[in-house]
Design a protein around this motif. Structure first.
Motif, mmCIF file in Angstrom:
data_model
loop_
_atom_site.group_PDB
_atom_site.id
_atom_site.type_symbol
_atom_site.label_atom_id
_atom_site.label_comp_id
_atom_site.label_asym_id
_atom_site.label_seq_id
_atom_site.Cartn_x
_atom_site.Cartn_y
_atom_site.Cartn_z
ATOM 1 N N ASP A 232 0.813 -1.217 0.000
ATOM 2 C CA ASP A 232 0.000 0.000 0.000
ATOM 3 C C ASP A 232 0.849 1.272 0.000
ATOM 4 O O ASP A 232 0.323 2.380 0.119
ATOM 5 N N MET A 233 2.160 1.128 -0.139
ATOM 6 C CA MET A 233 3.049 2.289 -0.132
ATOM 7 C C MET A 233 3.283 2.801 -1.540
ATOM 8 O O MET A 233 3.351 2.024 -2.498
ATOM 9 N N THR A 234 3.420 4.119 -1.662
ATOM 10 C CA THR A 234 3.731 4.703 -2.962
ATOM 11 C C THR A 234 5.188 4.461 -3.356
ATOM 12 O O THR A 234 5.520 4.444 -4.533
ATOM 13 N N ALA A 235 6.054 4.289 -2.371
ATOM 14 C CA ALA A 235 7.481 4.032 -2.606
ATOM 15 C C ALA A 235 8.021 3.300 -1.380
ATOM 16 O O ALA A 235 7.435 3.375 -0.294
ATOM 17 N N PRO A 236 9.117 2.572 -1.517
ATOM 18 C CA PRO A 236 9.692 1.900 -0.351
ATOM 19 C C PRO A 236 10.005 2.888 0.763
ATOM 20 O O PRO A 236 10.461 4.007 0.519
ATOM 21 N N PHE A 237 9.758 2.470 1.992
ATOM 22 C CA PHE A 237 9.981 3.314 3.164
ATOM 23 C C PHE A 237 11.314 2.948 3.792
ATOM 24 O O PHE A 237 11.618 1.764 3.981
ATOM 25 N N SER A 238 12.098 3.943 4.142
ATOM 26 C CA SER A 238 13.356 3.693 4.836
ATOM 27 C C SER A 238 13.518 4.702 5.958
ATOM 28 O O SER A 238 13.155 5.867 5.818
ATOM 29 N N ALA A 239 14.023 4.238 7.091
ATOM 30 C CA ALA A 239 14.268 5.105 8.246
ATOM 31 C C ALA A 239 15.450 4.552 9.015
ATOM 32 O O ALA A 239 15.604 3.332 9.149
ATOM 33 N N SER A 240 16.296 5.448 9.522
ATOM 34 C CA SER A 240 17.486 5.014 10.234
ATOM 35 C C SER A 240 17.897 6.050 11.269
ATOM 36 O O SER A 240 17.766 7.254 11.035
ATOM 37 N N ASN A 241 18.373 5.556 12.400
ATOM 38 C CA ASN A 241 18.937 6.427 13.437
ATOM 39 C C ASN A 241 20.077 5.664 14.100
ATOM 40 O O ASN A 241 19.861 4.585 14.661
ATOM 41 N N THR A 242 21.283 6.217 14.018
ATOM 42 C CA THR A 242 22.469 5.536 14.548
ATOM 43 C C THR A 242 23.009 6.217 15.805
ATOM 44 O O THR A 242 24.138 5.963 16.204
ATOM 45 N N SER A 243 22.200 7.059 16.437
ATOM 46 C CA SER A 243 22.647 7.734 17.667
ATOM 47 C C SER A 243 21.675 7.472 18.820
ATOM 48 O O SER A 243 21.381 8.360 19.615
ATOM 49 N N LEU A 244 21.167 6.254 18.891
ATOM 50 C CA LEU A 244 20.220 5.878 19.942
ATOM 51 C C LEU A 244 20.953 5.442 21.204
ATOM 52 O O LEU A 244 22.156 5.164 21.183
ATOM 53 N N ASN A 245 20.212 5.355 22.287
ATOM 54 C CA ASN A 245 20.801 4.922 23.568
ATOM 55 C C ASN A 245 19.750 4.149 24.362
ATOM 56 O O ASN A 245 19.307 4.567 25.424
#
Length: 416
Positions: free
Chosen positions: A312-325
């Protein structure tokens, strides 16, 4: 302004060369081995300035395009692989790639065009060679599979639009031919799964799915190169993603449970970092990165990456966070949290965990080591203790009052 017949003929001839829409085959080699191979069609919508107006031209990647050997590369330990296709006088299309070991993706899409080429950019008020770059490209696939997207896929690149179609692409190739196993883009999935329509019938839109319940708890592990387990994780996972819905034509917030029976785990373990990669049916990939501080001997969850390719997405979804704790604990021990936790990654994505236990370092057996519990579990255990203590105190007060009252009542009946 009317063009001269000669100039018009020159432009038509150039477009006849550039305008062919058949797929172009491009290969980047290192010796006799192919590391990147692409079969694709591409068109470019480019705006440029003349002395008195702004014009827009449509240019296609010609089948005469060739791989620029000087700019293309299979990459090294410190540089990314590049596929650069050169065409015309000073025009080029570039794709750079990156991988996390289980997925590869287009890290940068680059378009270079030469405004001094008057056959394409007549009366341009500049002769510059312009380079535009986009790092937000939703082209990714599982390693050792071919990315396939036959449907037209437009990408905005610095004020221009690059549209790919008839695309089959693979990077980090183990052999010289494209893999027969394909990672299919959302647009192709939608086009192949859409129900047929019949003239005179009424099409109804299916109601929005109900929110899922508590996700099933899955057991996941990562092995060292020698086959021994180096990371253990047991948890229920729920993805909370905001994306634009094709069926509802608006941005929606969707909750999706990760199903353990459909999910494969992989990853790697190093001295000070460990990675857990969960892949569900080639449509969802969730990557956890743990980091160990050798000085304090403490570890934490430092990075989360999500790649989702839902129908159901118009385009692939990407998300990233490399500063988590998140999920902080001591090396040689596991981290445990039975309470539901919400791990915020980016505004459009958060992760809900249920009955979580994880140990990314110093795993000596296939069992979790002694657990360090999260604060929420400790608080939940503390509540019944406080209630119990309060009840015990209340009983003690009542008992003391009773004994005092009884003693006073006995004092009123003395012998005469």
């Amino acid at each position: 302004m009317k063009l001269s017949p000669a100039l018009a003929a020159l432009i038509i001839a150039w477009f006849a060369v550039l305008g062919r829409i058949q797929a172009v085959t491009l290969e980047v080699k290192e010796g006799n081995s192919t590391c990147i191979k692409a079969q694709l069609s591409a068109s470019f919508s480019i705006s440029y300035n003349t002395s008195n107006s702004t014009r827009n031209v449509q240019v296609s990647l010609p089948d005469s395009a060739t791989v620029d050997a000087g700019s293309s590369s299979c990459g090294t330990a410190s540089s990314s692989p590049w596929l650069v296709a050169a065409f015309g006088p000073g025009h080029a299309l570039g794709l750079s790639f990156s991988t996390n070991g289980s997925l590869y993706s287009v890290a940068n899409l680059t378009l270079q065009y030469n405004l001094s080429d008057s056959s394409v950019f007549p009366e341009a008020n500049s002769s510059d060679v312009v380079t535009v770059v986009s790092s937000s490209v939703g082209i990714w696939a599982t390693i050792n599979t071919t990315y396939r997207c036959v449907s037209p896929s437009p990408f905005g690149v610095g004020g221009t639009t690059v549209t790919f179609s008839n695309m089959r692409l693979e990077a980090y190739m183990p052999g010289n031919d494209l893999s027969p196993t394909e990672s299919v883009c959302v647009a192709d999935q939608a086009s192949t799964t859409a129900p047929p329509t019949t003239a005179g019938t009424t099409t109804t839109v299916a109601p929005a799915p109900t929110p899922p319940g508590t996700p099933e708890r899955g057991m996941y592990s990562v092995n060292n190169s020698n086959g021994t387990v180096c990371l253990l994780a047991q948890m229920g996972l729920q993805l909370n993603v905001s994306h634009f819905s094709l069926s509802q034509n608006k941005t929606v917030q969707e909750l999706v449970n990760l199903a353990p029976n459909l999910t494969n785990s992989s990853g790697s373990c190093e001295a000070s970092s460990a990675t857990l990669v969960l892949t569900q049916e080639r449509t969802t990939t969730l990557n956890f990165t743990f980091t160990l501080n050798s000085t304090s001997n403490k570890y934490h969850l430092s990075g989360i990456t999500l790649l989702a390719n839902w129908s159901d997405m118009t385009a692939p979804f990407s998300a990233s966070n490399t500063s988590l704790n998140y999920l902080r604990s001591t090396a040689g021990r596991s981290y445990m949290c039975n309470a539901e936790q919400t791990l915020f990654v980016v505004p459009a994505f958060s992760l809900n965990t249920f009955k979580l236990q994880v140990q990314p370092f110093e795993v000596t057996t296939r069992q979790f080591a002694t657990a360090e519990e999260c604060q929420m579990d400790q608080d939940q255990m503390l509540i019944p203790i406080i209630v119990g203590a309060a009840l015990a105190g209340l009983v003690l007060i009542v008992l003391i009052a009773y004994l005092i009252g009884r003693k006073r009542s006995h004092a009123g009946y003395q012998t005469i």
